[in-house]
Structures are given as structure tokens and as C-alpha cells.
Design a protein around this motif. Sequence first.
Motif, PDB file in Angstrom:
ATOM      1  N   ALA A  14     -27.056  32.986 -12.056  1.00 40.67           N
ATOM      2  CA  ALA A  14     -26.326  34.254 -12.137  1.00 40.67           C
ATOM      3  C   ALA A  14     -25.853  34.697 -10.753  1.00 40.67           C
ATOM      4  O   ALA A  14     -24.722  35.167 -10.607  1.00 40.67           O
ATOM      5  CB  ALA A  14     -27.201  35.335 -12.765  1.00 40.67           C
ATOM      6  N   ALA A  15     -26.695  34.542  -9.763  1.00 40.58           N
ATOM      7  CA  ALA A  15     -26.310  34.916  -8.399  1.00 40.58           C
ATOM      8  C   ALA A  15     -25.061  34.151  -7.979  1.00 40.58           C
ATOM      9  O   ALA A  15     -24.107  34.731  -7.446  1.00 40.58           O
ATOM     10  CB  ALA A  15     -27.464  34.637  -7.441  1.00 40.58           C
ATOM     11  N   ARG A  16     -25.069  32.878  -8.238  1.00 41.20           N
ATOM     12  CA  ARG A  16     -23.922  32.039  -7.901  1.00 41.20           C
ATOM     13  C   ARG A  16     -22.685  32.493  -8.679  1.00 41.20           C
ATOM     14  O   ARG A  16     -21.612  32.688  -8.123  1.00 41.20           O
ATOM     15  CB  ARG A  16     -24.246  30.580  -8.211  1.00 41.20           C
ATOM     16  N   ALA A  17     -22.849  32.684  -9.980  1.00 44.03           N
ATOM     17  CA  ALA A  17     -21.729  33.067 -10.840  1.00 44.03           C
ATOM     18  C   ALA A  17     -21.152  34.424 -10.450  1.00 44.03           C
ATOM     19  O   ALA A  17     -19.927  34.580 -10.358  1.00 44.03           O
ATOM     20  CB  ALA A  17     -22.182  33.085 -12.302  1.00 44.03           C
ATOM     21  N   PHE A  18     -22.015  35.399 -10.210  1.00 47.18           N
ATOM     22  CA  PHE A  18     -21.527  36.740  -9.905  1.00 47.18           C
ATOM     23  C   PHE A  18     -20.762  36.772  -8.591  1.00 47.18           C
ATOM     24  O   PHE A  18     -19.744  37.448  -8.482  1.00 47.18           O
ATOM     25  CB  PHE A  18     -22.682  37.742  -9.910  1.00 47.18           C
ATOM     26  N   VAL A  19     -21.226  36.036  -7.593  1.00 51.60           N
ATOM     27  CA  VAL A  19     -20.523  36.019  -6.309  1.00 51.60           C
ATOM     28  C   VAL A  19     -19.204  35.257  -6.430  1.00 51.60           C
ATOM     29  O   VAL A  19     -18.186  35.683  -5.882  1.00 51.60           O
ATOM     30  CB  VAL A  19     -21.422  35.463  -5.182  1.00 51.60           C
ATOM     31  N   ARG A  52     -17.598  44.220  -0.393  1.00 50.54           N
ATOM     32  CA  ARG A  52     -18.180  43.651   0.834  1.00 50.54           C
ATOM     33  C   ARG A  52     -17.576  42.292   1.161  1.00 50.54           C
ATOM     34  O   ARG A  52     -17.306  41.992   2.322  1.00 50.54           O
ATOM     35  CB  ARG A  52     -19.697  43.551   0.706  1.00 50.54           C
ATOM     36  N   LEU A  53     -17.347  41.479   0.146  1.00 50.18           N
ATOM     37  CA  LEU A  53     -16.751  40.163   0.385  1.00 50.18           C
ATOM     38  C   LEU A  53     -15.312  40.301   0.886  1.00 50.18           C
ATOM     39  O   LEU A  53     -14.897  39.572   1.793  1.00 50.18           O
ATOM     40  CB  LEU A  53     -16.807  39.311  -0.882  1.00 50.18           C
ATOM     41  N   ALA A  54     -14.559  41.222   0.305  1.00 56.45           N
ATOM     42  CA  ALA A  54     -13.178  41.453   0.747  1.00 56.45           C
ATOM     43  C   ALA A  54     -13.146  41.979   2.179  1.00 56.45           C
ATOM     44  O   ALA A  54     -12.332  41.546   2.999  1.00 56.45           O
ATOM     45  CB  ALA A  54     -12.468  42.416  -0.196  1.00 56.45           C
ATOM     46  N   ASP A  55     -14.048  42.902   2.490  1.00 55.03           N
ATOM     47  CA  ASP A  55     -14.131  43.440   3.854  1.00 55.03           C
ATOM     48  C   ASP A  55     -14.480  42.325   4.849  1.00 55.03           C
ATOM     49  O   ASP A  55     -13.890  42.235   5.921  1.00 55.03           O
ATOM     50  CB  ASP A  55     -15.171  44.552   3.914  1.00 55.03           C
ATOM     51  N   ASN A  56     -15.416  41.484   4.458  1.00 57.32           N
ATOM     52  CA  ASN A  56     -15.798  40.362   5.310  1.00 57.32           C
ATOM     53  C   ASN A  56     -14.607  39.430   5.557  1.00 57.32           C
ATOM     54  O   ASN A  56     -14.392  38.979   6.681  1.00 57.32           O
ATOM     55  CB  ASN A  56     -16.955  39.588   4.677  1.00 57.32           C
ATOM     56  N   LEU A  57     -13.833  39.164   4.527  1.00 59.95           N
ATOM     57  CA  LEU A  57     -12.677  38.283   4.667  1.00 59.95           C
ATOM     58  C   LEU A  57     -11.665  38.882   5.637  1.00 59.95           C
ATOM     59  O   LEU A  57     -11.133  38.180   6.505  1.00 59.95           O
ATOM     60  CB  LEU A  57     -12.038  38.039   3.295  1.00 59.95           C
ATOM     61  N   ARG A  58     -11.432  40.186   5.530  1.00 57.79           N
ATOM     62  CA  ARG A  58     -10.493  40.855   6.439  1.00 57.79           C
ATOM     63  C   ARG A  58     -10.999  40.822   7.886  1.00 57.79           C
ATOM     64  O   ARG A  58     -10.231  40.598   8.811  1.00 57.79           O
ATOM     65  CB  ARG A  58     -10.287  42.312   6.015  1.00 57.79           C
ATOM     66  N   ARG A  64     -19.196  32.738   5.905  1.00 60.49           N
ATOM     67  CA  ARG A  64     -19.935  32.318   4.719  1.00 60.49           C
ATOM     68  C   ARG A  64     -21.288  33.011   4.584  1.00 60.49           C
ATOM     69  O   ARG A  64     -21.808  33.153   3.477  1.00 60.49           O
ATOM     70  CB  ARG A  64     -20.126  30.809   4.780  1.00 60.49           C
ATOM     71  N   ARG A  65     -21.851  33.453   5.684  1.00 62.32           N
ATOM     72  CA  ARG A  65     -23.170  34.094   5.616  1.00 62.32           C
ATOM     73  C   ARG A  65     -23.172  35.327   4.727  1.00 62.32           C
ATOM     74  O   ARG A  65     -24.170  35.621   4.075  1.00 62.32           O
ATOM     75  CB  ARG A  65     -23.659  34.443   7.016  1.00 62.32           C
ATOM     76  N   VAL A  66     -22.065  36.030   4.671  1.00 59.30           N
ATOM     77  CA  VAL A  66     -21.995  37.228   3.835  1.00 59.30           C
ATOM     78  C   VAL A  66     -22.137  36.848   2.360  1.00 59.30           C
ATOM     79  O   VAL A  66     -22.888  37.489   1.617  1.00 59.30           O
ATOM     80  CB  VAL A  66     -20.697  38.016   4.101  1.00 59.30           C
ATOM     81  N   ALA A  67     -21.464  35.799   1.933  1.00 62.81           N
ATOM     82  CA  ALA A  67     -21.600  35.346   0.543  1.00 62.81           C
ATOM     83  C   ALA A  67     -23.027  34.871   0.272  1.00 62.81           C
ATOM     84  O   ALA A  67     -23.575  35.111  -0.812  1.00 62.81           O
ATOM     85  CB  ALA A  67     -20.593  34.238   0.243  1.00 62.81           C
ATOM     86  N   ASP A  68     -23.643  34.214   1.255  1.00 56.77           N
ATOM     87  CA  ASP A  68     -25.025  33.774   1.093  1.00 56.77           C
ATOM     88  C   ASP A  68     -25.961  34.967   0.913  1.00 56.77           C
ATOM     89  O   ASP A  68     -26.857  34.947   0.066  1.00 56.77           O
ATOM     90  CB  ASP A  68     -25.482  32.946   2.296  1.00 56.77           C
ATOM     91  N   ILE A  69     -25.744  36.002   1.690  1.00 62.66           N
ATOM     92  CA  ILE A  69     -26.554  37.218   1.587  1.00 62.66           C
ATOM     93  C   ILE A  69     -26.344  37.866   0.218  1.00 62.66           C
ATOM     94  O   ILE A  69     -27.302  38.295  -0.435  1.00 62.66           O
ATOM     95  CB  ILE A  69     -26.228  38.198   2.728  1.00 62.66           C
ATOM     96  N   GLU A  70     -25.097  37.910  -0.227  1.00 62.66           N
ATOM     97  CA  GLU A  70     -24.807  38.487  -1.547  1.00 62.66           C
ATOM     98  C   GLU A  70     -25.494  37.684  -2.653  1.00 62.66           C
ATOM     99  O   GLU A  70     -26.064  38.258  -3.576  1.00 62.66           O
ATOM    100  CB  GLU A  70     -23.296  38.547  -1.798  1.00 62.66           C
ATOM    101  N   ARG A  71     -25.454  36.358  -2.568  1.00 65.07           N
ATOM    102  CA  ARG A  71     -26.132  35.540  -3.579  1.00 65.07           C
ATOM    103  C   ARG A  71     -27.631  35.830  -3.599  1.00 65.07           C
ATOM    104  O   ARG A  71     -28.234  35.938  -4.667  1.00 65.07           O
ATOM    105  CB  ARG A  71     -25.876  34.054  -3.329  1.00 65.07           C
ATOM    106  N   GLY A  72     -28.228  35.956  -2.426  1.00 62.53           N
ATOM    107  CA  GLY A  72     -29.654  36.277  -2.357  1.00 62.53           C
ATOM    108  C   GLY A  72     -29.972  37.616  -2.985  1.00 62.53           C
ATOM    109  O   GLY A  72     -30.951  37.758  -3.728  1.00 62.53           O
ATOM    110  N   ALA A  73     -29.139  38.593  -2.719  1.00 65.55           N
ATOM    111  CA  ALA A  73     -29.347  39.924  -3.307  1.00 65.55           C
ATOM    112  C   ALA A  73     -29.191  39.874  -4.825  1.00 65.55           C
ATOM    113  O   ALA A  73     -29.975  40.501  -5.556  1.00 65.55           O
ATOM    114  CB  ALA A  73     -28.362  40.920  -2.700  1.00 65.55           C
TER     115      ALA A  73
END
Length: 102
Positions: A14-19, A52-58, A64-73
Motif C-alpha cells: 500500500a505504501a508503494r501504491a499510494f506514493v 509534498r512530492l510536488a513541492d519536492n519536485l519543484r 528520491r529521499r522524499v518519496a522514500d520518506i513518504e513510503r515509510g510514513a
Amino acid sequence: MTMVTHMPRVAWDAARAFVIMAEAPYFEDFADQVWRRLGPDIHDALTDTRARLADNLRRTGGDRRVADIERGAWRVRVEELLRARPDLTDVVMELNSMVLRY
């Protein structure tokens, strides 16, 4: 034969899918499914992840660390959800499978 569901695996999937879906062009459809099936709190968390992912991209071009953190959360969030509401396991697994359909 009895099927055993490995909750930590469901949570990781689910973490993978949601991110993935938070960054996908199909986000609105997926987010609508999340709202209807898991409720507004999980939907709001998904919307926050997307922001957060969109902000990180901008800001960084896609660190990639931001997506990793999001998956963990998300792993923790879904695992806690399933611990409190094991009846939602099939729903979460169906949402996970939506990634394959898009």
C-alpha cells in the motif's frame, strides 16, 4: 486451504501504491476511491503526500529521499489502520491492485 494475509506486506504494498498514485496522472480517480473506501482522513493524508512530492519536485528536481520518506510514513499509517480495522484488508489490497490497472 486457509489463506493467511501478511499484514506488514499489505502495508508495504500500500505504501508503494499510494506514493506511486500520488504522482500519477490518475491521482484524482485513485483519491476518489480512497475517500469512498477508507474515509476522509486517509484521503487527506494522500492529498498531503501529493503536495509534498510536488513541492519536492519543484524545489529539488525530484530528490528520491522524499518519496522514500513518504513510503515509510504510509507503511506505518496503513499498518496502524489495518491493526485497528482488519476488515479493511481486502479494500487496501484492492486499492493496491489499482496501480497495476493504470
